[in-house]
Enzyme design. Structure first.
Site, mmCIF file in Angstrom:
data_model
loop_
_atom_site.group_PDB
_atom_site.id
_atom_site.type_symbol
_atom_site.label_atom_id
_atom_site.label_comp_id
_atom_site.label_asym_id
_atom_site.label_seq_id
_atom_site.Cartn_x
_atom_site.Cartn_y
_atom_site.Cartn_z
ATOM 1 N N GLU A 123 0.867 -1.185 0.000
ATOM 2 C CA GLU A 123 0.000 0.000 0.000
ATOM 3 C C GLU A 123 0.898 1.228 0.000
ATOM 4 O O GLU A 123 1.748 1.387 0.880
ATOM 5 C CB GLU A 123 -0.899 0.030 1.239
ATOM 6 C CG GLU A 123 -1.799 1.262 1.246
ATOM 7 C CD GLU A 123 -2.637 1.411 2.523
ATOM 8 O OE1 GLU A 123 -2.106 1.199 3.619
ATOM 9 O OE2 GLU A 123 -3.830 1.746 2.383
ATOM 10 N N SER B 207 5.977 -13.051 25.298
ATOM 11 C CA SER B 207 6.039 -14.492 25.570
ATOM 12 C C SER B 207 6.797 -15.269 24.498
ATOM 13 O O SER B 207 6.513 -15.145 23.311
ATOM 14 C CB SER B 207 4.626 -15.054 25.692
ATOM 15 O OG SER B 207 4.701 -16.459 25.757
ATOM 16 N N LYS C 32 -3.886 -16.589 36.351
ATOM 17 C CA LYS C 32 -3.688 -17.998 36.699
ATOM 18 C C LYS C 32 -4.640 -18.489 37.790
ATOM 19 O O LYS C 32 -4.996 -19.666 37.808
ATOM 20 C CB LYS C 32 -2.233 -18.229 37.109
ATOM 21 C CG LYS C 32 -1.272 -18.163 35.926
ATOM 22 C CD LYS C 32 0.155 -18.461 36.333
ATOM 23 C CE LYS C 32 1.053 -18.414 35.096
ATOM 24 N NZ LYS C 32 2.445 -18.732 35.380
ATOM 25 N N ASP D 69 3.132 -25.318 35.204
ATOM 26 C CA ASP D 69 4.224 -24.598 35.888
ATOM 27 C C ASP D 69 4.855 -25.522 36.924
ATOM 28 O O ASP D 69 6.066 -25.570 37.090
ATOM 29 C CB ASP D 69 3.659 -23.389 36.658
ATOM 30 C CG ASP D 69 3.300 -22.251 35.732
ATOM 31 O OD1 ASP D 69 3.911 -22.145 34.658
ATOM 32 O OD2 ASP D 69 2.401 -21.472 36.081
ATOM 33 N N GLY E 44 0.438 -17.208 42.291
ATOM 34 C CA GLY E 44 0.138 -18.429 41.536
ATOM 35 C C GLY E 44 1.366 -19.296 41.310
ATOM 36 O O GLY E 44 1.340 -20.513 41.555
HETATM 37 O O1 LIG Z 1 4.930 -18.951 33.093
HETATM 38 C C1 LIG Z 1 4.543 -19.324 32.011
HETATM 39 C C2 LIG Z 1 5.154 -18.872 30.793
HETATM 40 C C3 LIG Z 1 4.126 -18.266 29.885
HETATM 41 O O2 LIG Z 1 3.651 -17.099 30.485
HETATM 42 C C4 LIG Z 1 4.751 -17.885 28.551
HETATM 43 O O3 LIG Z 1 5.103 -16.732 28.393
HETATM 44 O O4 LIG Z 1 4.841 -18.741 27.700
HETATM 45 C C5 LIG Z 1 2.985 -19.225 29.689
HETATM 46 C C6 LIG Z 1 2.359 -19.618 30.976
HETATM 47 O O5 LIG Z 1 1.347 -20.571 30.749
HETATM 48 C C7 LIG Z 1 3.396 -20.220 31.870
HETATM 49 O O6 LIG Z 1 2.819 -20.530 33.077
#
Ligand SMILES: O=C1C[C@@](O)(C(=O)O)C[C@@H](O)[C@@H]1O
Length: 527
Positions: free
Chosen positions: A45, A261, A310, A347, A384
């Site tokens: 674009e 993440s 969590k 975890d 958590g």
């Molecule tokens: O602590 C983590 C890492 C996470 O947050 C990630 O960034 O992939 C994904 C969560 O499910 C896990 O508990």
């Protein structure tokens, strides 16, 4: 002006990836078109209003010179629709007509003036040029009914392609755009339907699942033409947009923040490597309950939960793994074939097995018992992650001690698992025996506050193993100082690699995880 031989618009191969370009000169923009082609984009674009001192008769021939690496959309957005152009309509229309005559494959015109533009053209639009009639809402996403009425209005102008771009105030807004895409697909109306801003991000990827005509992307980070836009490279390489279709299963990480993440890169890579037809996305949401209600269709098969969800996630599941119930926190949700949600905590398995493996690697131990049995295991934190680590250690036979800034929460968790509680001040001089294990399950030391550490270096000398659940950075200050004291350290990536393997198996309905790939990707990728 004689019409240049226009190349046919790219053969449709699913949703087109279009690099939206805002360069300051026509030469720079032409170079960006070539760069977008090299990255694998299908179209570009050209936001010609961004060109400094834009002179249509000088700049358009440069931009539209043949051969061109990609088909292009010429957009000359007025200020009143979020663009740069401030003048009258007519000169702008002249520019768009010139672009058509020079062979632009697409021209974009705003709904508000579409009829006026078509009157102006009075039949001069070359057959090969497709007209995109666009509507933008930079504040919010209207209701489905309002969006469908906009589709009707746009179609009534004689548009070849409908374009509606709205803004997300929450991720749930995107589902309304998906309903509109599905409606248009059924009626065979070509539509670009996107939701801008960070919370609308998934629309830019999942429009490929719902039959969107095209999605916009930036050439690189920092060059976004609309907030929340992905890069061309991320759409193609990270989110595998070419593989996304109606049957693609949707999985993702729910939380705030989520864009950091590593699972985003790693799970998508892992899915691709085993041929699993799924995409793993960032679901930026503050309201888990609402999110799960909104995205409740069967193809949304699994979710990874992170902060701050969590614990809330426990209440959202129809079935809970017994250990997850005890922990009171989950990080994995799977939608069963009957639609019911099942919750698990990976975890706990990730953290405990990472620590066990590290102990086993450094000393010969009876493989039938856990190397944590009877050890004094100190957990810092009471949220958590702390619950998961504490339950895991207890289950392996360790004697668990909880220390937390808010002492009452330490006491509460200690009571729950049958351990003891300490204040952080007490922890500084706590050394009832040698061989203790320390696990940080708070976010202290996490990027960007990398100078933070939950315990002084002097106190670390009391431990034989120190584990940190934080994995950005890989070596936290806590781990660096522990290593300097000659103590064995286990970083959060070791936990992450293990928990992601288990999540992969949940999300894919039991496909064996490509463990080596996951581990290598987690250990090497920065994101
Ligand atoms: O602590 C983590 C890492 C996470 O947050 C990630 O960034 O992939 C994904 C969560 O499910 C896990 O508990």
């Amino acid at each position: 002006m004689a019409a240049a031989a226009a190349p046919a618009p790219a053969a449709r191969r699913g949703t087109l990836v279009c690099a939206s370009l805002m360069a300051r000169s026509s030469r720079e923009m032409a170079a960006e078109v070539a760069a977008a082609a090299a990255l694998g984009a299908d179209a570009a674009e050209l936001q010609v209003g961004c060109i400094n001192g834009f002179q249509p008769r000088r700049d358009l021939p440069v931009l539209l010179a043949q051969p061109r690496p990609l088909p292009v959309i010429v957009t000359y957005r007025p200020k009143w629709e979020g663009g740069q152009y401030e003048g009258e309509d007519e000169p702008r229309f002249e520019v768009l007509l010139l672009a058509m005559e020079l062979g632009a494959e697409y021209v974009d015109i705003e709904l508000k003036v579409a009829d006026k533009f078509l009157n102006f053209l009075s039949g001069r639009k070359p057959e090969a040029c497709k007209l995109i009639v666009s509507f933008h809402n930079y504040e919010y996403t209207p209701s489905v009914d309002e969006l469908l009425s906009l589709v009707d209005q746009i179609q009534a102008t004689g548009a070849d392609i409908v374009k509606i771009a709205t803004s997300a105030t929450e991720i749930d807004d995107v589902s309304r755009m998906f309903q509109v895409l599905v409606h248009c697909q059924a009626k065979q109306v070509p539509i670009i339907g996107l939701v801008m801003k960070e919370r609308g991000f998934i629309s830019q990827v999942l429009c490929a699942k719902y039959g969107g005509y095209l999605t916009f992307a930036s050439l690189e980070k920092g060059k976004e033409s609309a907030p929340g836009q992905p890069t061309v490279a991320d759409l193609i390489n990270k989110y595998n947009i070419r593989q996304i279709g109606p049957d693609t299963k949707v999985i993702g990480i729910i939380g705030n923040p989520v864009s950091h993440s590593k699972s985003l890169t790693v799970q998508n890579q892992a899915f691709r490597s085993v041929g699993f037809n799924g995409v793993f996305l960032p679901f930026l949401s503050d309201d888990l309950v609402k999110f799960l209600k909104t995205f409740s269709s069967p193809e949304y098969v699994g979710f990874s939960c992170t902060m701050p969800h969590k614990e809330t996630a426990v209440r959202c599941c129809d079935y809970l793994d017994p250990i997850a119930r005890d922990i009171g926190a989950i990080n994995t949700i799977v939608r069963r074939p009957d639609g019911k949600l099942a919750g698990y905590n990976t975890d706990y398995t990730g953290a405990i097995s990472a620590i066990e493996d590290a102990i086993r690697a450094s000393q010969p131990i009876d493989p039938t018992t856990s190397p944590l049995a009877r050890r004094l295991f100190v957990v810092i934190g009471a949220g958590g992650a702390a619950k998961a680590v504490a339950y895991g250690a207890k289950e392996k036979g360790a004697r668990v001690v909880i220390a937390n800034r808010t002492f009452a929460r330490a006491q509460e968790l200690a009571r729950l698992i049958g351990g003891t509680a300490l204040t952080m001040a007490e922890l500084e001089s706590y050394h009832p025996e040698d061989g203790m294990i320390l696990a940080n399950a708070t976010s202290v030391g996490m990027y960007p506050n990398v100078n933070g550490t939950p315990l002084s270096k002097e106190a670390l000398g009391n431990y034989s193993i120190v584990f940190d659940a934080v994995f950005v950075p890989k070596e936290t200050r806590l781990l660096r100082e522990a290593a300097e004291c000659g103590i064995k350290v286990v970083n959060g990536l070791e936990m992450l690699a293990r928990l992601v393997v288990v999540q992969f198996e949940f999300f894919t309905g039991g496909m064996p995880a490509p463990q080596r790939l996951i581990r290598d990707a987690i250990m090497t990728n920065t994101q």
